[in-house]
Scaffold this active site. Structure first.
Site, PDB file in Angstrom:
ATOM      1  N   ARG A  30       0.833  -1.214   0.000  1.00 44.88           N
ATOM      2  CA  ARG A  30       0.000   0.000   0.000  1.00 44.88           C
ATOM      3  C   ARG A  30       0.861   1.254   0.000  1.00 44.88           C
ATOM      4  O   ARG A  30       0.501   2.269   0.606  1.00 44.88           O
ATOM      5  CB  ARG A  30      -0.964   0.023   1.189  1.00 44.88           C
ATOM      6  CG  ARG A  30      -2.017  -1.073   1.156  1.00 44.88           C
ATOM      7  CD  ARG A  30      -3.188  -0.743   2.081  1.00 44.88           C
ATOM      8  NE  ARG A  30      -3.974  -1.939   2.330  1.00 44.88           N
ATOM      9  CZ  ARG A  30      -4.203  -2.437   3.545  1.00 44.88           C
ATOM     10  NH1 ARG A  30      -3.722  -1.833   4.618  1.00 44.88           N
ATOM     11  NH2 ARG A  30      -4.931  -3.523   3.683  1.00 44.88           N
ATOM     12  N   ARG A  34      -3.767   6.382   0.855  1.00 47.41           N
ATOM     13  CA  ARG A  34      -4.360   7.585   1.441  1.00 47.41           C
ATOM     14  C   ARG A  34      -3.431   8.366   2.355  1.00 47.41           C
ATOM     15  O   ARG A  34      -3.742   9.502   2.716  1.00 47.41           O
ATOM     16  CB  ARG A  34      -5.645   7.211   2.185  1.00 47.41           C
ATOM     17  CG  ARG A  34      -6.826   6.985   1.250  1.00 47.41           C
ATOM     18  CD  ARG A  34      -8.047   6.575   2.037  1.00 47.41           C
ATOM     19  NE  ARG A  34      -7.972   5.194   2.473  1.00 47.41           N
ATOM     20  CZ  ARG A  34      -8.722   4.673   3.443  1.00 47.41           C
ATOM     21  NH1 ARG A  34      -9.560   5.441   4.103  1.00 47.41           N
ATOM     22  NH2 ARG A  34      -8.612   3.400   3.769  1.00 47.41           N
ATOM     23  N   ARG A  43      -8.020  10.988  -5.572  1.00 52.49           N
ATOM     24  CA  ARG A  43      -9.269  10.395  -5.126  1.00 52.49           C
ATOM     25  C   ARG A  43     -10.371  11.427  -4.889  1.00 52.49           C
ATOM     26  O   ARG A  43     -11.553  11.065  -4.847  1.00 52.49           O
ATOM     27  CB  ARG A  43      -9.036   9.577  -3.850  1.00 52.49           C
ATOM     28  CG  ARG A  43      -8.373   8.230  -4.092  1.00 52.49           C
ATOM     29  CD  ARG A  43      -9.164   7.346  -5.063  1.00 52.49           C
ATOM     30  NE  ARG A  43     -10.576   7.380  -4.782  1.00 52.49           N
ATOM     31  CZ  ARG A  43     -11.138   6.689  -3.787  1.00 52.49           C
ATOM     32  NH1 ARG A  43     -10.396   5.913  -3.019  1.00 52.49           N
ATOM     33  NH2 ARG A  43     -12.431   6.775  -3.582  1.00 52.49           N
ATOM     34  N   ASP A  79      -6.694  -3.661  -7.560  1.00 51.31           N
ATOM     35  CA  ASP A  79      -7.352  -4.287  -6.426  1.00 51.31           C
ATOM     36  C   ASP A  79      -7.479  -5.779  -6.695  1.00 51.31           C
ATOM     37  O   ASP A  79      -7.623  -6.200  -7.856  1.00 51.31           O
ATOM     38  CB  ASP A  79      -8.732  -3.679  -6.198  1.00 51.31           C
ATOM     39  CG  ASP A  79      -9.353  -4.140  -4.888  1.00 51.31           C
ATOM     40  OD1 ASP A  79      -9.012  -3.569  -3.827  1.00 51.31           O
ATOM     41  OD2 ASP A  79     -10.139  -5.112  -4.908  1.00 51.31           O
ATOM     42  N   TYR A 162     -14.345 -12.831   0.001  1.00 50.48           N
ATOM     43  CA  TYR A 162     -15.180 -11.694  -0.382  1.00 50.48           C
ATOM     44  C   TYR A 162     -16.348 -12.156  -1.251  1.00 50.48           C
ATOM     45  O   TYR A 162     -17.480 -11.674  -1.105  1.00 50.48           O
ATOM     46  CB  TYR A 162     -14.353 -10.659  -1.134  1.00 50.48           C
ATOM     47  CG  TYR A 162     -13.300 -10.004  -0.284  1.00 50.48           C
ATOM     48  CD1 TYR A 162     -13.621  -8.964   0.587  1.00 50.48           C
ATOM     49  CD2 TYR A 162     -11.971 -10.414  -0.346  1.00 50.48           C
ATOM     50  CE1 TYR A 162     -12.658  -8.362   1.381  1.00 50.48           C
ATOM     51  CE2 TYR A 162     -10.994  -9.816   0.438  1.00 50.48           C
ATOM     52  CZ  TYR A 162     -11.346  -8.799   1.294  1.00 50.48           C
ATOM     53  OH  TYR A 162     -10.380  -8.216   2.079  1.00 50.48           O
TER      54      TYR A 162
END
Length: 355
Positions: A30, A34, A43, A79, A162
Site C-alpha cells: 500500500r 491515502r 481520489r 485491487d 469476499y
C-alpha cells in the site's frame, strides 16, 4: 515466454533470486494510498473503481511513491477483486466513514451455491481487463527502468472470502462451505485459481517484472484445511508463473506456524507478517527469500523506536542472501509520510552488510 533470462541487475529482483546485492531493497505494501497527499488529490476527483479502470491514473499513482520516497520497486495500483465483475459478480466499493476514503467492497450477488460457482466465468484479461495491461505499459514508460514493477493478484481463499461473504464480512459462510459442500468449494477455488493465472500471465506479458499473490486471510485456516483447500491451488499458481521467468512472492498473514510447507509451494519469496522473528522464519524456510516484516503500526509511533526496529530487522534479514525490507501488512492511512521516508533512507543507508 522463456524462463531463461539474463541475471537481474536491480537489487529487488536480485534479492528475490537470493543473489548478492549492493544494498537491501525496500518497498512497502500500500505504498500508493491515502497517507499520500498526491493520492488523496486524485481520489477527490474519481472513485476507487474509476481509478482502477484508468491506465493514466494507474500509472500516476503507482509511480508517485517512487518519486516521493525512493522505493526500490513499484507495485501496480489495482485491487485483488477488480476481475470479479467480469466473472459475473456485482462489485462496488462503498464510501468510508462520513463519506470519506475508501469503503469496503460489496458484492450484491455473492456466491452461495454450486450453481453460483458454475455460473462464474473465468475472465479474459485482453477483453475484460484491458486497462490493467495498458496501465502496466504506462507505468513502465513513466518509470523508465528506474525500478522494477510488481504485478499482483489475490489468492484463491482470500478472493473467495469476499465472493462468498458478499464483502468484508468475515469467513463464516466460506468456511462452512468447505465443510458442508467441499465439491462446491473446490470448484470455486479451481475457477479463482484459473482467474489468477490468466491475470498474472497477462500482467507479465504487459511488462510486470515480478508478481505477488496476496493471500491475506490464509491464517483463518488450520493445517488440515490448508492442505486440502489452499496449498494445492497456490502451488498451481506458482507452477504457472515459473515459465514466465519472473520472481513470484507469496504474501499471507497469521501463517507463521505453516512456514515449512509454504516454503515448498514453489514461490521464490515468502512475505511474512510481524508475528514471527526474521531469524526464526529464515531457519524454518531456508530455501526461499524473505520479505517483511515491520509492523505498520510502528510508522505511527516515535521515530526513535521506528528506526531502532528497522535496524533490528535489517541485521536479522541480511544474515543470508535474499532479503527484501517491507511491512508485515500495508501502510495505514494515518501514517506520516515523513516516517515512511525515514525508513526508506535508513534501509538505503544500511547497505548490504551480511548479505
Amino acid at each position: 515466454m522463456s524462463a531463461a533470462r539474463a541475471e537481474p541487475t536491480h537489487a529487488f529482483l536480485r534479492a528475490c533470486r537470493r543473489l548478492p546485492v549492493d544494498r537491501v531493497p525496500v518497498w512497502m505494501m500500500r505504498q500508493a494510498g491515502r497517507y499520500q497527499a498526491s493520492y488523496r488529490a486524485v481520489r477527490q476527483k474519481v472513485g476507487f473503481l474509476e481509478l482502477c479502470h484508468s491506465p493514466e491514473l494507474i500509472a500516476q499513482v503507482t509511480v508517485a511513491p517512487i518519486d516521493e520516497f525512493g522505493f526500490d520497486a513499484a507495485i501496480l495500483f489495482s485491487d485483488i477483486l477488480v476481475h470479479l465483475p467480469s466473472m459475473g459478480l456485482d462489485l462496488s466499493f462503498e464510501k468510508g466513514e462520513k463519506g470519506k476514503g475508501d469503503g469496503g467492497p460489496r458484492i450484491a450477488n455473492p456466491v452461495r451455491t454450486r450453481a453460483d460457482v458454475d455460473a462464474l466465468r473465468v475472465p479474459d484479461p485482453a477483453r475484460d481487463l484491458p486497462y490493467v495491461a495498458e496501465g502496466i505499459r504506462a507505468i513502465r514508460r513513466d518509470l523508465q527502468g528506474r525500478v522494477p514493477l510488481i504485478g499482483f493478484v489475490g489468492g484463491p481463499f482470500t478472493v473467495a472470502s469476499y465472493a462468498v461473504e458478499g464483502g468484508s464480512q468475515g469467513f463464516t459462510r466460506l468456511k462452512t462451505m468447505l465443510y458442508a459442500d467441499a465439491p462446491a468449494a473446490r470448484a470455486l477455488f479451481d475457477k479463482l485459481t484459473e482467474a489468477a493465472v490468466v491475470q498474472l500471465r497477462a500482467q507479465v506479458e504487459a511488462g510486470a517484472e515480478a508478481v505477488q499473490v496476496f493471500e491475506s486471510w490464509l491464517g483463518e485456516l488450520g493445517r488440515e484445511d490448508l492442505e486440502e483447500f489452499s496449498f494445492p491451488y497456490l502451488r498451481r499458481i506458482a507452477e504457472a508463473v515459473r515459465p514466465l521467468g519472473v520472481p513470484a512472492i507469496l504474501f499471507s498473514t497469521g501463517t507463521s506456524t505453516h512456514l515449512e510447507p509454504m516454503s515448498r509451494l514453489g514461490y521464490d519469496v515468502l512475505s511474512i507478517d510481524w508475528r514471527i522473528p526474521l531469524a526464526e522464519a529464515r531457519a524454518r524456510a531456508p530455501g526461499v527469500a524473505l520479505q517483511g516484516n515491520l509492523d505498520a503500526t510502528l510508522l505511527l509511533g516515535p521515530r526513535e523506536k521506528l528506526l531502532e526496529r528497522t535496524r533490528s530487522l535489517l541485521e536479522a534479514g541480511t544474515r543470508a542472501p535474499g532479503y527484501i525490507f517491507n511491512l508485515g501488512h500495508g501502510i495505514t492511512p494515518a501514517t506520516p509520510p515523513e516516517n515512511v521516508k525515514a525508513v526508506v533512507d535508513a534501509v538505503h543507508a544500511y547497505g548490504a552488510r551480511g548479505a
